[in-house]
Design a protein around this motif. Structure first.
Motif, PDB file in Angstrom:
ATOM      1  N   LYS A   1       0.258   6.481  -5.233  1.00 21.05           N
ATOM      2  CA  LYS A   1      -0.488   7.204  -4.300  1.00 21.05           C
ATOM      3  C   LYS A   1      -0.989   8.417  -4.724  1.00 21.05           C
TER       4      LYS A   1
ATOM      5  N   HIS B   1       0.904  -1.373  -0.143  1.00 18.86           N
ATOM      6  CA  HIS B   1       0.058   0.046   0.158  1.00 18.86           C
ATOM      7  C   HIS B   1       0.870   1.281  -0.069  1.00 18.86           C
ATOM      8  N   ASP B   2       2.027   1.114   0.433  1.00 16.31           N
ATOM      9  CA  ASP B   2       2.651   2.310   0.579  1.00 16.31           C
ATOM     10  C   ASP B   2       3.910   2.705  -0.362  1.00 16.31           C
TER      11      ASP B   2
ATOM     12  N   GLY C   1       5.747   4.418  -4.645  1.00 14.57           N
ATOM     13  CA  GLY C   1       4.891   5.551  -4.113  1.00 14.57           C
ATOM     14  C   GLY C   1       4.287   6.174  -5.159  1.00 14.57           C
TER      15      GLY C   1
ATOM     16  N   GLN D   1      -2.590   8.782  -7.402  1.00 13.52           N
ATOM     17  CA  GLN D   1      -3.908   8.447  -8.171  1.00 13.52           C
ATOM     18  C   GLN D   1      -4.058   9.422  -9.266  1.00 13.52           C
TER      19      GLN D   1
END
Length: 281
Positions: free
Chosen positions: A160, A13-14, A157, A162
């Motif tokens: 993240k 997730h990170d 990353g 998006q």
């Protein structure tokens, strides 16, 4: 590998990716490699699979392994589909997108000596379905993958944000090898190179910026990959967005093959439900 640790899930997730070492066994990898050679040498019917070739390499060799750079859409092939149905993959994929899974895009990638880089890109650019968090890719090394023979690189990353970047043809003109147009999106200093051993598998998010280096070695670099999505994803209209470029190209390619289909319909037709086979359970 049954259940991922909280640390592994957090890393995914990170960072947007996760490498699991030695997930797939040598016997399976050898089976995929042998099938690749049978298909690209015309020893078995290719059916609806696509055999993509590296144009500049085809001019200098009569051996298909020297210029075929990938076999796409192998979900119809009884041998290669066993990769997608492998419960070792399923157990990991399902922890991110649930148990009701469809195989969306499958590739056995061959990177012969002399193959160019695959420019930095985001896989979501090619997909007219959402949400992104319900899509995940697996990419398994068949051969030893090194910096010299064209390993993957990722920008940790980057998912993240998006943000879906504008893509188009950049440094190479291989069909549909679009790259991110913003030169600052994947600076060399931001890239992490993934050198891998046979059977090692990386899982990554569709927003993650990634690519692969050129093969400057004397060896082939094979891998096998599939994008999975939850069966409850929603198909969207990409007209007027940064995906318009690839959507038009996909529709034109379908038309060239005799099919009238929308961008979304092409992906609906290609996807299949995935259930894990019982071996390796």
């Amino acid at each position: 590998m049954d259940k991922l640790s909280p640390e592994q899930i957090k890393f995914y997730h990170d960072k947007g990716y996760l490498v699991i070492g030695q997930l797939i066994d040598f016997e399976s990898l050898y089976t995929y490699k042998k099938r690749f050679l049978q298909i690209c040498n015309g020893l078995v019917p290719k059916g609806t699979m696509t055999i993509a070739k590296e144009p500049k390499l085809k001019e200098s060799s009569n051996n298909p392994e020297d210029y075929v750079n990938k076999i796409q859409d192998f979900l119809c092939d009884d041998v290669l589909v066993t990769y997608v149905e492998d419960p070792r993959l399923f157990r990991i994929v399902s922890q991110f997108i649930g148990d009701d899974i469809r195989g969306m895009h499958s590739m056995l990638i061959n990177k012969p000596p002399g193959t160019d880089e695959h420019p930095p890109h985001q896989d979501l650019y090619y997909f007219p379905f959402r949400p992104a968090d319900k899509i995940i890719a697996s990419w398994t090394a068949i051969d030893v993958v090194t910096y010299e023979n064209g390993c993957l690189y990722v920008v940790p990353g980057s998912h993240k944000q998006q943000k879906l970047y504008a893509h188009d043809y950049t440094s190479i003109d291989n069909k549909m090898y679009h790259g991110i147009l913003d030169p600052t999106a994947a600076l060399e200093t931001d890239r992490v190179h993934l050198e891998m051993n046979p059977g090692d598998t990386v899982f990554f998010h569709p927003y993650l910026i990634h690519g692969s280096r050129p093969n400057v070695s004397k060896n082939y670099r094979k891998s096998i990959s599939c994008h999975f999505a939850s069966s409850d994803v929603t198909y969207i209209d990409v007209q007027g967005t940064v995906q318009d470029v690839i959507a038009k190209e996909v529709v034109q390619e379908a038309k060239r093959r005799g099919f009238e289909a929308s961008f979304a319909d092409v992906w609906k037709y290609k996807s299949v439900p995935i259930k894990p086979i019982k071996s390796h359970l």
